[in-house]
Design a protein around this motif. Structure first.
Motif, PDB file in Angstrom:
ATOM      1  N   SER A   1       1.954   5.307 -12.874  1.00  0.00           N
ATOM      2  CA  SER A   1       1.088   4.133 -12.712  1.00  0.00           C
ATOM      3  C   SER A   1       1.821   2.934 -13.292  1.00  0.00           C
ATOM      4  O   SER A   1       2.764   3.090 -14.090  1.00  0.00           O
TER       5      SER A   1
ATOM      6  N   SER B   1       2.409   1.738  -3.344  1.00  0.00           N
ATOM      7  CA  SER B   1       1.395   2.195  -4.306  1.00  0.00           C
ATOM      8  C   SER B   1       1.116   3.682  -4.114  1.00  0.00           C
ATOM      9  O   SER B   1       0.989   4.438  -5.086  1.00  0.00           O
ATOM     10  N   LEU B   2       1.046   4.103  -2.838  1.00  0.00           N
ATOM     11  CA  LEU B   2       0.808   5.531  -2.562  1.00  0.00           C
ATOM     12  C   LEU B   2       1.979   6.373  -3.060  1.00  0.00           C
ATOM     13  O   LEU B   2       1.788   7.466  -3.595  1.00  0.00           O
ATOM     14  N   LYS B   3       3.200   5.828  -2.893  1.00  0.00           N
ATOM     15  CA  LYS B   3       4.387   6.568  -3.346  1.00  0.00           C
ATOM     16  C   LYS B   3       4.353   6.748  -4.870  1.00  0.00           C
ATOM     17  O   LYS B   3       4.632   7.828  -5.385  1.00  0.00           O
ATOM     18  N   LEU B   4       3.988   5.662  -5.569  1.00  0.00           N
ATOM     19  CA  LEU B   4       3.892   5.756  -7.029  1.00  0.00           C
ATOM     20  C   LEU B   4       2.867   6.812  -7.420  1.00  0.00           C
ATOM     21  O   LEU B   4       3.105   7.635  -8.312  1.00  0.00           O
ATOM     22  N   ARG B   5       1.725   6.791  -6.699  1.00  0.00           N
ATOM     23  CA  ARG B   5       0.669   7.760  -7.015  1.00  0.00           C
ATOM     24  C   ARG B   5       1.173   9.193  -6.777  1.00  0.00           C
ATOM     25  O   ARG B   5       0.958  10.089  -7.572  1.00  0.00           O
ATOM     26  N   ALA B   6       1.910   9.364  -5.660  1.00  0.00           N
ATOM     27  CA  ALA B   6       2.453  10.696  -5.348  1.00  0.00           C
ATOM     28  C   ALA B   6       3.459  11.136  -6.416  1.00  0.00           C
ATOM     29  O   ALA B   6       3.607  12.324  -6.692  1.00  0.00           O
TER      30      ALA B   6
ATOM     31  N   GLU C   1       0.835  -1.199   0.000  1.00  0.00           N
ATOM     32  CA  GLU C   1       0.000   0.000   0.000  1.00  0.00           C
ATOM     33  C   GLU C   1       0.880   1.264   0.000  1.00  0.00           C
ATOM     34  O   GLU C   1       0.637   2.218  -0.738  1.00  0.00           O
TER      35      GLU C   1
ATOM     36  N   GLY D   1       3.112  10.472  -9.474  1.00  0.00           N
ATOM     37  CA  GLY D   1       2.364  10.620 -10.720  1.00  0.00           C
ATOM     38  C   GLY D   1       2.591   9.466 -11.672  1.00  0.00           C
ATOM     39  O   GLY D   1       2.488   9.631 -12.891  1.00  0.00           O
TER      40      GLY D   1
END
Ligand SMILES: NC(=O)c1ccc[n+]([C@@H]2O[C@H](COP(=O)([O-])OP(=O)(O)OC[C@H]3O[C@@H](n4cnc5c(N)ncnc54)[C@H](O)[C@@H]3O)[C@@H](O)[C@H]2O)c1
Length: 348
Positions: free
Chosen positions: A329, A320-325, A317, A327
């Motif tokens: 995917s 995944s949040l780091k990837l989202r931060a 998790e 930008g």
């Protein structure tokens, strides 16, 4: 409430801001003496915490030694760093760890990134801020090729240093060779290094004989958790009292005139002479800390005493949040791939 995890690691302006703007009691001061540091650890315990977020296990070790009654009321603790986990496991083996403790460092989203890329960059930052040395062309000896050592070696090579690695673990040593570094015993490296960085979590990895064979002007520092990686008592015996030549640089003059420069009094150089890791890697470490505290509180009374890992889904998790931060995917497994990966019939 907050205390420092190390006498030289506090940024006084940040400590003042936490008190003035957030009303958080802070017991920490850059350059506090060992006695003051220990007094601050006791102040944390006088606060009678429900949860301890530790870094190096000084708070937990003091609690167990000095206020064992309170350990029964503790929901649990979390531990930030490799050295702290080594100590917690020793407490567990000795049968004195009677509450759950989460090994935050052992989460992949902690040590893969904070220890490697954080320590790799900020250790060099500390050395450069303290000395303004040009790394290109210098021989830099990294003592210990664990997560932190890999980062320091990788980044030092990137700046043009000739990196030598010393190890005691044959697997790490082979890894360092295959990563393209020279590997040798510290007794040989001592004589050729211009800059030495210890990152072992172990004691006296640079010892009397090693100091005695160093070149004039060698720079020596530590980025492991405690200052005992360098045997500075032995160095003092070889040289007498040091002279401070710049902030965070002390010159030890050996009897034959050779000078050895010790940076940051042998304490974590990245916290002493620089600002520690950048926020954009500490975000994952602190996410692990926050989620560990939540996990402890949600599972209050249900976890056995001892050292625990955070569940692996928390790691995923956080990544995944780091990837989202960032930008970014990534792909997901298709149903066909999922089925293939769980089957055995399909081969050549
Ligand atoms: N400076 C920082 O901000 C920072 C950040 C994270 C961890 N740390 C600290 O850095 C230290 C190392 O952490 P890590 O996560 O890399 O640990 P690690 O266990 O991954 O690596 C330590 C390595 O040192 C080696 N070693 C032990 N004794 C040695 C000796 N005598 N000579 C040569 N090598 C030796 C071990 O074999 C191991 O490979 C710990 O004290 C940890 O708490 C510091």
């Amino acid at each position: 409430m907050l205390i420092a995890s190390n006498p030289l690691s506090t940024q006084d302006d940040v400590a003042a801001c936490l008190v003035a703007d957030y009303g958080i009691p802070v017991f920490a001061m850059k350059g506090e003496s060992t006695d003051t540091y220990r007094r601050h650890v006791r102040a944390a315990l006088d606060f009678k915490p429900d949860v301890i977020i530790d870094d190096g296990s000084d708070v937990v070790a003091t609690l167990i030694k000095e206020d064992p009654e309170h350990t029964k009321k503790l929901v649990g603790s979390t531990e930030e760093t490799t050295t702290g986990i080594v100590r917690l496991k020793a407490m567990q083996d000795a049968g004195v760890l009677n509450f759950p403790s989460i090994a935050v460092n052992d989460a992949q989203t902690k040590h893969f990134f904070d220890n490697r890329y954080g320590t790799g960059q900020s250790t060099l930052d500390g050395i450069i801020r303290a000395t303004n040395i040009l790394l290109a062309g210098r021989t830099l000896v990294v003592v210990g090729y664990g997560w932190c050592g890999k980062g320091v070696a990788l980044r030092a090579r990137g700046m043009g240093a000739n990196v030598v690695v010393t190890e005691v673990d044959p697997i790490k040593a082979v890894e360092a060779v295959m990563d393209g570094f020279r590997v040798m015993p510290i007794a040989s490296a001592a004589a050729i290094g211009d800059i030495f960085v210890t990152v072992t979590g172990n004691r006296h990895v640079i010892d009397r004989d090693h100091f005695a064979s160093m070149k004039d002007g060698a720079l020596v520092c530590n980025s492991g958790h405690f200052d005992l990686e360098l045997n500075l008592v032995a160095l003092r015996e070889l040289s007498g009292e040091p002279t401070q030549v710049r902030p965070f640089v002390e010159e030890y003059r050996l009897k034959d005139g050779r000078r050895i420069m010790v940076l940051g009094e042998g304490r974590l150089i990245n916290l002493t002479a620089a600002e520690g890791h950048p926020a954009s890697v500490m975000d994952m470490s602190f996410a692990n800390q926050a989620l560990s505290v939540e996990y402890l509180v949600k599972n209050k009374g249900k976890l056995d005493p001892g050292v625990h890992l955070l569940p692996p889904e928390v790691d995923i998790e956080i990544a995944s949040l780091k990837l989202r931060a960032l930008g970014l995917s990534i792909d997901s497994l298709t149903a066909e791939q999922l089925e293939y990966l769980s089957s055995w019939e399909t081969g050549t």
